[in-house]
Write a protein that holds these residues in place. Structure first.
Motif: not given
Length: 147
Positions: A7, A9, A70-74, A77-79, A133, A135
């Protein structure tokens, strides 16, 4: 470790003015409106990266007030760690990474930014007692099912 499982960040700073508006920059590389921020370098801590990225993209020095999401680009793989900040010095200017900037209300943020990036700013503007949180797929929010 498998390269495909790594991942990245990133950090972003949502700077609010005295009227509750958020500062967004228009990126030079893709023209999108976003909160200033970027990828952490391997040897830097989170808050140092936040201050560096905001300064590089806006000319402003900031102090983080709260982690708001906190955000995740699924797919990528970027948090992303997003902080509400206050400006503490410097002067707002266009940079090599930003071609424009604007102080925006929540409605203006919603109209200018893609859903995945607007929600980060809105979460910071409306921050409650704990970070959001979420996605996304790079553009739209995803509703993931608990397993």
């Amino acid at each position: 470790m498998d390269q495909d499982n790594r991942h990245s960040v990133s950090v972003a700073g949502v700077i609010l003015d005295e009227h509750g508006r958020a500062l967004l920059i228009q990126r030079r590389d893709n023209g999108h409106w976003e909160a200033p921020g970027g990828i952490l370098e391997r040897d830097e801590d989170i808050l140092t990266a936040l201050r560096r990225e905001v300064l590089e993209e806006t000319g402003l020095e900031v102090e983080p007030e709260a982690l708001t999401g906190v955000y995740k680009n699924m797919p990528r793989g970027i948090v992303a760690l997003v902080f509400r900040c206050r400006a503490s010095g410097g002067s707002l200017r266009e940079t090599d990474e930003s071609q424009a900037f604007q102080w925006m209300s929540a409605d203006e943020v919603t109209a200018a930014a893609s859903e995945a990036f607007a929600v980060r700013v809105l979460d910071a503007m409306l921050y409650g007692t704990s970070p959001a949180i979420r996605h996304h797929d790079g553009t739209h929010l995803l509703q993931l099912q608990a397993k």
